[in-house]
Design a protein around this motif. Structure first.
Motif, PDB file in Angstrom:
ATOM      1  N   MET A 108       0.696  -1.261  -0.033  1.00 37.57           N
ATOM      2  CA  MET A 108       0.082  -0.041  -0.094  1.00 37.57           C
ATOM      3  C   MET A 108       0.971   1.217   0.005  1.00 37.57           C
ATOM      4  O   MET A 108       0.425   2.219  -0.634  1.00 37.57           O
ATOM      5  CB  MET A 108      -0.991  -0.052   1.090  1.00 37.57           C
ATOM      6  CG  MET A 108      -1.967  -1.218   1.207  1.00 37.57           C
ATOM      7  SD  MET A 108      -2.964  -1.246  -0.497  1.00 37.57           S
ATOM      8  CE  MET A 108      -2.430  -2.364  -1.220  1.00 37.57           C
ATOM      9  N   ALA A 109       1.932   1.060   0.708  1.00 38.25           N
ATOM     10  CA  ALA A 109       2.838   2.251   0.767  1.00 38.25           C
ATOM     11  C   ALA A 109       3.350   2.647  -0.794  1.00 38.25           C
ATOM     12  O   ALA A 109       3.579   3.711  -1.234  1.00 38.25           O
ATOM     13  CB  ALA A 109       3.922   1.969   1.517  1.00 38.25           C
ATOM     14  N   GLY A 112       0.873   4.176  -2.631  1.00 43.07           N
ATOM     15  CA  GLY A 112       0.695   5.759  -2.317  1.00 43.07           C
ATOM     16  C   GLY A 112       1.954   6.552  -3.023  1.00 43.07           C
ATOM     17  O   GLY A 112       1.429   7.749  -3.480  1.00 43.07           O
ATOM     18  N   ALA A 113       3.059   6.037  -2.967  1.00 45.90           N
ATOM     19  CA  ALA A 113       4.193   6.764  -3.794  1.00 45.90           C
ATOM     20  C   ALA A 113       3.891   6.840  -5.200  1.00 45.90           C
ATOM     21  O   ALA A 113       4.237   7.910  -5.895  1.00 45.90           O
ATOM     22  CB  ALA A 113       5.559   5.964  -3.264  1.00 45.90           C
ATOM     23  N   ASP A 115       1.031   6.886  -6.679  1.00 44.03           N
ATOM     24  CA  ASP A 115      -0.163   7.831  -6.851  1.00 44.03           C
ATOM     25  C   ASP A 115       0.059   9.148  -7.013  1.00 44.03           C
ATOM     26  O   ASP A 115      -0.760   9.718  -7.727  1.00 44.03           O
ATOM     27  CB  ASP A 115      -1.344   7.487  -5.467  1.00 44.03           C
ATOM     28  CG  ASP A 115      -2.759   7.979  -6.100  1.00 44.03           C
ATOM     29  OD1 ASP A 115      -3.164   7.617  -7.059  1.00 44.03           O
ATOM     30  OD2 ASP A 115      -3.244   8.845  -5.377  1.00 44.03           O
ATOM     31  N   GLU A 116       1.345   9.656  -6.276  1.00 42.07           N
ATOM     32  CA  GLU A 116       1.577  11.089  -6.569  1.00 42.07           C
ATOM     33  C   GLU A 116       1.936  11.491  -7.995  1.00 42.07           C
ATOM     34  O   GLU A 116       1.760  12.513  -8.323  1.00 42.07           O
ATOM     35  CB  GLU A 116       2.980  11.161  -5.624  1.00 42.07           C
ATOM     36  CG  GLU A 116       2.771  10.955  -4.148  1.00 42.07           C
ATOM     37  CD  GLU A 116       4.057  11.026  -3.671  1.00 42.07           C
ATOM     38  OE1 GLU A 116       5.189  11.583  -4.016  1.00 42.07           O
ATOM     39  OE2 GLU A 116       4.195  11.023  -2.313  1.00 42.07           O
ATOM     40  N   ARG A 188      -7.621   4.043  -8.146  1.00 43.73           N
ATOM     41  CA  ARG A 188      -6.778   3.434  -7.086  1.00 43.73           C
ATOM     42  C   ARG A 188      -7.194   2.379  -6.264  1.00 43.73           C
ATOM     43  O   ARG A 188      -6.648   1.596  -5.833  1.00 43.73           O
ATOM     44  CB  ARG A 188      -6.303   4.808  -6.314  1.00 43.73           C
ATOM     45  CG  ARG A 188      -5.387   4.251  -5.130  1.00 43.73           C
ATOM     46  CD  ARG A 188      -4.836   5.383  -4.297  1.00 43.73           C
ATOM     47  NE  ARG A 188      -4.036   5.037  -3.239  1.00 43.73           N
ATOM     48  CZ  ARG A 188      -3.466   5.649  -2.575  1.00 43.73           C
ATOM     49  NH1 ARG A 188      -3.338   6.882  -2.646  1.00 43.73           N
ATOM     50  NH2 ARG A 188      -2.748   5.345  -1.438  1.00 43.73           N
ATOM     51  N   GLU A 192      -5.954  -1.070  -5.837  1.00 43.52           N
ATOM     52  CA  GLU A 192      -5.313  -1.797  -4.424  1.00 43.52           C
ATOM     53  C   GLU A 192      -6.107  -2.883  -4.134  1.00 43.52           C
ATOM     54  O   GLU A 192      -5.379  -3.887  -3.711  1.00 43.52           O
ATOM     55  CB  GLU A 192      -5.812  -0.882  -3.347  1.00 43.52           C
ATOM     56  CG  GLU A 192      -4.764   0.411  -3.451  1.00 43.52           C
ATOM     57  CD  GLU A 192      -5.091   1.369  -2.346  1.00 43.52           C
ATOM     58  OE1 GLU A 192      -4.463   2.222  -1.774  1.00 43.52           O
ATOM     59  OE2 GLU A 192      -6.383   1.641  -1.926  1.00 43.52           O
ATOM     60  N   ASP A 376       8.691  15.789   1.861  1.00 35.40           N
ATOM     61  CA  ASP A 376       7.987  14.589   1.197  1.00 35.40           C
ATOM     62  C   ASP A 376       8.474  13.865   0.046  1.00 35.40           C
ATOM     63  O   ASP A 376       8.270  12.929   0.012  1.00 35.40           O
ATOM     64  CB  ASP A 376       6.486  15.106   0.994  1.00 35.40           C
ATOM     65  CG  ASP A 376       5.653  15.553   2.189  1.00 35.40           C
ATOM     66  OD1 ASP A 376       6.118  15.477   3.407  1.00 35.40           O
ATOM     67  OD2 ASP A 376       4.708  16.484   2.118  1.00 35.40           O
TER      68      ASP A 376
END
Length: 382
Positions: A108-109, A112-113, A115-116, A188, A192, A376
């Motif tokens: 999931m991390a 998330g990275a 998805d940026e 997304r 997932e 970030d």
């Protein structure tokens, strides 16, 4: 469309069936043009353009013209992916690494990275399925020719870590996920769920990365091992059967130490979603074959009857006797393996940011141009 024409017309026509060119042939033609013109190029960039042409050499030449204008006269992989709107292959490799480790939190991390960059998740599933297919080929035919997109070392590493059965399952779920993605609440979320489905169907009792006959033996044992009868004198007198080939060996009673919870999970071979549930727990007590655990409220969504049963079965196999779990949910479960991992990850991130702050080049950029570090955007390496 020939089927729309009358037979009397078709009988008087000479038909030419034009087929799509394979990406390898298109890529070969593009490379010959670039070499003849003396243009600097990277092989993965040419391969990406050839795939994007979808069998048409004319479209490939048009994309090449656009690439030369976009890339300032060169054909580089980063610029090609940016122009085509495809995701960096490092993100796809990271997804496969987390799948091989059975790490749902890390998976999931990684999403998330990724998805940026606002990716097209249909394309990401295509890239993921393509990589899985190349890894499967590498397993089946080790001497197969090198791939232009992925290094042989990366393919060999994945081929050694992921069992062939898991590869086939991951590939099937990935291509079926493309069909289901338009029906998801958002792209997304649908992506997932496809990844979590890959982890949810991992056979119980098989460690991530296990491959070969031992993994197959462990899978068979996990599906067919009968329950161990307890509570009768005959059962107590009967010696414990030896574990199936490839399954975790029972831990001696004296060595069944719950004080080191993570080490016990490793010895018991707890994997998949059951491990994700376990790492969010801390041990309260272990008495009379009843293991009391405190579940962090953040991991409450991971708690299902099926995963509790899998965790209890894995620990019972390791102990050589039936154990019962008693879970209670708490806002603060204390020192869980998940919290320890988060703290270690944060420490690594802090060290990376501190190293970047003290880097001479970064300091020079800040002093001369007023550059500002975006916290970030800093990611630890290794």
């Amino acid at each position: 469309d020939p089927q729309k024409l009358p037979v009397t017309v078709l009988s008087r026509c000479l038909q030419f069936n034009l087929k799509r060119l394979p990406p390898s042939l298109i890529g070969e033609r593009l490379r010959s043009i670039l070499e003849a013109e003396g243009v600097v190029y990277e092989a993965p960039a040419v391969a990406a353009l050839a795939r994007a042409a979808d069998g048409s050499l004319r479209d490939a030449l048009s994309l090449l013209d656009q690439m030369l204008a976009f890339g300032g006269g060169s054909v580089r992989e980063a610029e090609a992916r940016s122009m085509l709107g495809t995701i960096d292959r490092d993100h796809v490799a990271r997804l496969v690494e987390r799948l091989a480790a059975g790490d749902a939190a890390g998976l999931m991390a990684a999403v998330g990275a990724m998805d940026e960059f606002a990716p097209d998740y249909l394309q990401v599933l295509d890239e993921l399925a393509g990589l899985l297919q190349k890894v499967a080929l590498r397993q089946a035919v080790p001497g197969l020719g090198d791939d232009e997109t992925w290094s042989p070392a990366a393919l060999d590493d994945f081929a050694a870590r992921i069992p062939a059965e898991d590869l086939q399952l991951y590939y099937q779920i990935a291509i079926l996920g493309r069909r289901d993605l338009p029906f998801a609440p958002d792209p997304r979320a649908g992506f997932e769920m496809v990844l979590l489905r890959m982890l949810a169907f991992r056979p119980a009792g098989v460690a991530p990365g296990a491959s070969g006959p031992a993994a197959g033996g462990a899978r068979t044992a996990a599906r067919t091992a009968p329950p161990v009868p307890t509570g009768t004198p005959a059962a107590a007198a009967k010696p414990a059967a030896s574990p199936p080939h490839g399954a975790p060996a029972p831990v001696p009673a004296a060595a069944f130490d719950v004080s080191d919870w993570r080490a016990l999970l490793d010895r018991a071979g707890v994997q998949g979603a059951a491990r994700q549930l376990a790492v969010h727990c801390s041990v309260i007590s272990f008495d009379n074959d009843v293991l009391r655990l405190r579940l962090d409220a953040r991991g409450e969504a991971l708690r299902t009857r099926q995963q509790e049963q899998k965790l209890a079965q894995a620990l019972s196999r390791a102990a050589g006797r039936d154990l019962r779990l008693d879970l209670e949910i708490a806002a603060d479960a204390g020192e869980t393996p998940a919290r320890a991992d988060e703290r270690e990850q944060q420490a690594r991130l802090d060290r990376a940011r501190e190293a970047l702050e003290h880097d001479p080049t970064v300091r020079a950029l800040k002093d001369r141009f007023g550059a500002v570090i975006q916290p970030d955007s800093v990611k630890p390496v290794g």
